[in-house]
Scaffold this motif. Structure first.
Motif, PDB file in Angstrom:
ATOM      1  N   VAL A  30      -3.360  11.574   8.659  1.00 30.73           N
ATOM      2  CA  VAL A  30      -4.204  10.577   9.334  1.00 30.73           C
ATOM      3  C   VAL A  30      -4.159   9.245   8.585  1.00 30.73           C
ATOM      4  O   VAL A  30      -4.092   8.158   9.198  1.00 30.73           O
ATOM      5  N   ILE A  31      -4.136   9.290   7.249  1.00 27.81           N
ATOM      6  CA  ILE A  31      -4.028   8.038   6.469  1.00 27.81           C
ATOM      7  C   ILE A  31      -2.663   7.392   6.732  1.00 27.81           C
ATOM      8  O   ILE A  31      -2.554   6.176   6.925  1.00 27.81           O
ATOM      9  N   ASP A  32      -1.640   8.212   6.777  1.00 25.44           N
ATOM     10  CA  ASP A  32      -0.279   7.737   7.080  1.00 25.44           C
ATOM     11  C   ASP A  32      -0.292   6.960   8.409  1.00 25.44           C
ATOM     12  O   ASP A  32       0.236   5.839   8.521  1.00 25.44           O
ATOM     13  N   ARG A  33      -0.953   7.536   9.411  1.00 27.20           N
ATOM     14  CA  ARG A  33      -0.971   6.915  10.749  1.00 27.20           C
ATOM     15  C   ARG A  33      -1.779   5.610  10.741  1.00 27.20           C
ATOM     16  O   ARG A  33      -1.307   4.577  11.226  1.00 27.20           O
ATOM     17  N   LEU A  34      -3.000   5.650  10.165  1.00 25.54           N
ATOM     18  CA  LEU A  34      -3.847   4.454  10.173  1.00 25.54           C
ATOM     19  C   LEU A  34      -3.249   3.331   9.311  1.00 25.54           C
ATOM     20  O   LEU A  34      -3.406   2.150   9.623  1.00 25.54           O
ATOM     21  N   ALA A  35      -2.564   3.723   8.240  1.00 27.00           N
ATOM     22  CA  ALA A  35      -1.987   2.723   7.323  1.00 27.00           C
ATOM     23  C   ALA A  35      -0.957   1.843   8.029  1.00 27.00           C
ATOM     24  O   ALA A  35      -0.750   0.686   7.649  1.00 27.00           O
ATOM     25  N   LYS A  36      -0.341   2.386   9.072  1.00 23.98           N
ATOM     26  CA  LYS A  36       0.677   1.616   9.805  1.00 23.98           C
ATOM     27  C   LYS A  36       0.069   0.381  10.457  1.00 23.98           C
ATOM     28  O   LYS A  36       0.753  -0.589  10.737  1.00 23.98           O
ATOM     29  N   GLU A  37      -1.255   0.447  10.740  1.00 23.69           N
ATOM     30  CA  GLU A  37      -1.923  -0.695  11.394  1.00 23.69           C
ATOM     31  C   GLU A  37      -2.685  -1.548  10.389  1.00 23.69           C
ATOM     32  O   GLU A  37      -3.386  -2.484  10.775  1.00 23.69           O
ATOM     33  N   GLY A  38      -2.616  -1.203   9.102  1.00 25.55           N
ATOM     34  CA  GLY A  38      -3.387  -1.935   8.094  1.00 25.55           C
ATOM     35  C   GLY A  38      -2.504  -2.787   7.196  1.00 25.55           C
ATOM     36  O   GLY A  38      -1.277  -2.741   7.266  1.00 25.55           O
ATOM     37  N   ASN A  39      -3.191  -3.570   6.336  1.00 28.97           N
ATOM     38  CA  ASN A  39      -2.477  -4.462   5.409  1.00 28.97           C
ATOM     39  C   ASN A  39      -2.459  -3.821   4.013  1.00 28.97           C
ATOM     40  O   ASN A  39      -3.509  -3.683   3.385  1.00 28.97           O
ATOM     41  N   PRO A  40      -1.280  -3.450   3.506  1.00 27.62           N
ATOM     42  CA  PRO A  40      -1.225  -2.772   2.195  1.00 27.62           C
ATOM     43  C   PRO A  40      -1.635  -3.676   1.030  1.00 27.62           C
ATOM     44  O   PRO A  40      -1.914  -3.188  -0.062  1.00 27.62           O
ATOM     45  N   ALA A  41      -1.679  -5.010   1.289  1.00 25.10           N
ATOM     46  CA  ALA A  41      -2.072  -5.926   0.207  1.00 25.10           C
ATOM     47  C   ALA A  41      -3.544  -6.331   0.331  1.00 25.10           C
ATOM     48  O   ALA A  41      -4.040  -7.161  -0.440  1.00 25.10           O
ATOM     49  N   ALA A  42      -4.274  -5.738   1.294  1.00 24.34           N
ATOM     50  CA  ALA A  42      -5.667  -6.154   1.526  1.00 24.34           C
ATOM     51  C   ALA A  42      -6.541  -5.886   0.311  1.00 24.34           C
ATOM     52  O   ALA A  42      -7.379  -6.706  -0.055  1.00 24.34           O
ATOM     53  N   VAL A  43      -6.387  -4.741  -0.318  1.00 25.76           N
ATOM     54  CA  VAL A  43      -7.188  -4.402  -1.503  1.00 25.76           C
ATOM     55  C   VAL A  43      -6.222  -4.061  -2.633  1.00 25.76           C
ATOM     56  O   VAL A  43      -5.293  -3.268  -2.450  1.00 25.76           O
ATOM     57  N   SER A  44      -6.475  -4.629  -3.789  1.00 26.01           N
ATOM     58  CA  SER A  44      -5.572  -4.380  -4.915  1.00 26.01           C
ATOM     59  C   SER A  44      -6.073  -3.179  -5.730  1.00 26.01           C
ATOM     60  O   SER A  44      -6.757  -3.334  -6.742  1.00 26.01           O
TER      61      SER A  44
END
Ligand code: KG4
Ligand code: ZN
Length: 338
Positions: free
Chosen positions: A186-200
């Motif tokens: 589920v994280i794999d799927r949702l991560a596709k729509e998110g910004n990986p640089a949003a939180v460091s």
């Protein structure tokens, strides 16, 4: 050589029939996800009960797929393999007793396999090109281990999980974010729509060791969520996943360089992660490494990988008939040489 393998170390009841460690004739899995989802983790007592209910069904289904009648097992199957450990005691016991019974009744050799070896051989099953020595990364719900496979059955363990394994961190972060179990997909799927640089989020490199520790990263996600009234779950998923992926890639590439290895073989449930797969393929191109990833269905627990490991073990180890009754499970089993 035709091997019937049984895997029941955690929450999948599985049976497979594999020829010569390569050709998968049957690969049957009864998943318990629906049973454990409400608890956000595997409940050992429920797992062993479900194994008892499913074990005969998966063996029967594998035999049917391979068109082998129960009465012909002794003639058509060369060896029975099972997972001896590591895993949950009650779960392992169900697979072991089933394997032992078949071996004893049908008078065919019984071979015990370490579950981690199963994950090590999943990619080997699909890729003839893989030849030791190579570096292997096992990333699953219970393990994050870097191992040099010097030869089939000869391992140099470099380092492993100090606390939460990579998959466990995915599962715990998913629970924290009120997502579903298991957390990885589920994280794999949702991560596709998110910004990986949003939180460091931190990258726990543990420099100077080949060990891994993901519990601090999990706590960083807890603290980030706690301080906020609203946050974008997709951004948290993408940022958390990016931290796990980068940590795994950086350490694995560094180990490959240090040990002068050009082949990297990945295994375990987290190896199904799309971002991790992409990142490993890119790192391979950049670093001149040949990276092997099992197809996603062979990343998570299955019995075909146990059969593949058993095939290579049987090339080296003499399994004595009639010793079936001396076999024992070992929940804390470590990787050791044949
Ligand atoms: O290898 P496995 O089936 O069982 C163990 O031996 O532990 O791995 C299960 C783990 C779970 O923690 C699950 O969340 C994780 O693998 N997983 C994933 C993905 N699919 C499964 N983690 C990240 N991304 C995925 N796509
Ligand atoms: Zn596993």
């Amino acid at each position: 050589m035709k091997i019937l393998a049984i895997e029941s170390s955690c929450d999948e009841t599985a049976a497979a029939i594999v020829v010569d460690g390569r050709r998968v004739v049957a690969n049957v899995i009864a998943s318990q996800i629906a049973i454990h989802a409400g608890y956000f983790g595997v409940v050992p007592e429920l797992a062993s009960r479900a194994h008892v209910e499913n074990i005969n069904l998966v063996i029967d289904a594998a035999l049917r797929k391979a068109r082998i009648r129960f009465s012909d097992i002794g003639d058509k199957i060369d060896a029975i393999a099972y997972t001896r450990g590591p895993g949950l005691a009650g779960s392992l016991l169900v697979g072991q007793v089933a394997a032992q019974t078949l071996s004893f009744l049908c008078d065919i050799p019984l071979v015990d396999i370490n579950h981690l070896e199963g994950h090590l051989y999943a990619a080997v099953l699909e890729n003839r090109a893989i030849k030791p020595p190579y570096l292997s990364l096992i990333v699953s719900g219970g393990h994050t281990e870097l191992v040099v496979v010097e030869d089939f059955g000869r391992y140099n363990f470099l380092g492993g999980t100090r606390d939460d394994a990579a998959g466990e961190a995915f599962d715990k972060v998913a629970k924290l974010l009120h997502l579903s179990y298991p957390g990885g997909p589920v994280i794999d799927r949702l991560a596709k729509e998110g910004n990986p640089a949003a939180v460091s989020f931190p990258r726990p490199y543990l420099r100077g060791t080949w060990d891994f520790s993901f519990s601090g990263l999990k706590t960083a996600v807890v603290n980030y969520v706690k301080g906020r009234t609203s946050c974008d779950t997709r951004d948290i998923c993408a940022s958390f996943q990016a931290a796990v992926v980068e940590t795994l890639i950086v350490k694995t590439v560094a180990a490959a360089r240090e040990y002068g290895l050009k082949q990297v073989v990945i295994g375990g449930g987290v190896a199904a992660n799309s971002a991790l797969r992409r990142a490993f393929i890119n790192a391979g191109r950049r670093e001149g490494l040949r990276v092997y990833l099992p197809s996603p269905a062979l990343c998570t627990d299955n019995a075909a990988m146990i059969a593949a490991a058993a095939y290579y073990k049987l090339q080296k180890v003499n399994v004595v008939r009639n010793h079936a009754l001396t076999h024992k499970i070992e929940p804390g089993l470590r990787l050791s040489n044949w």
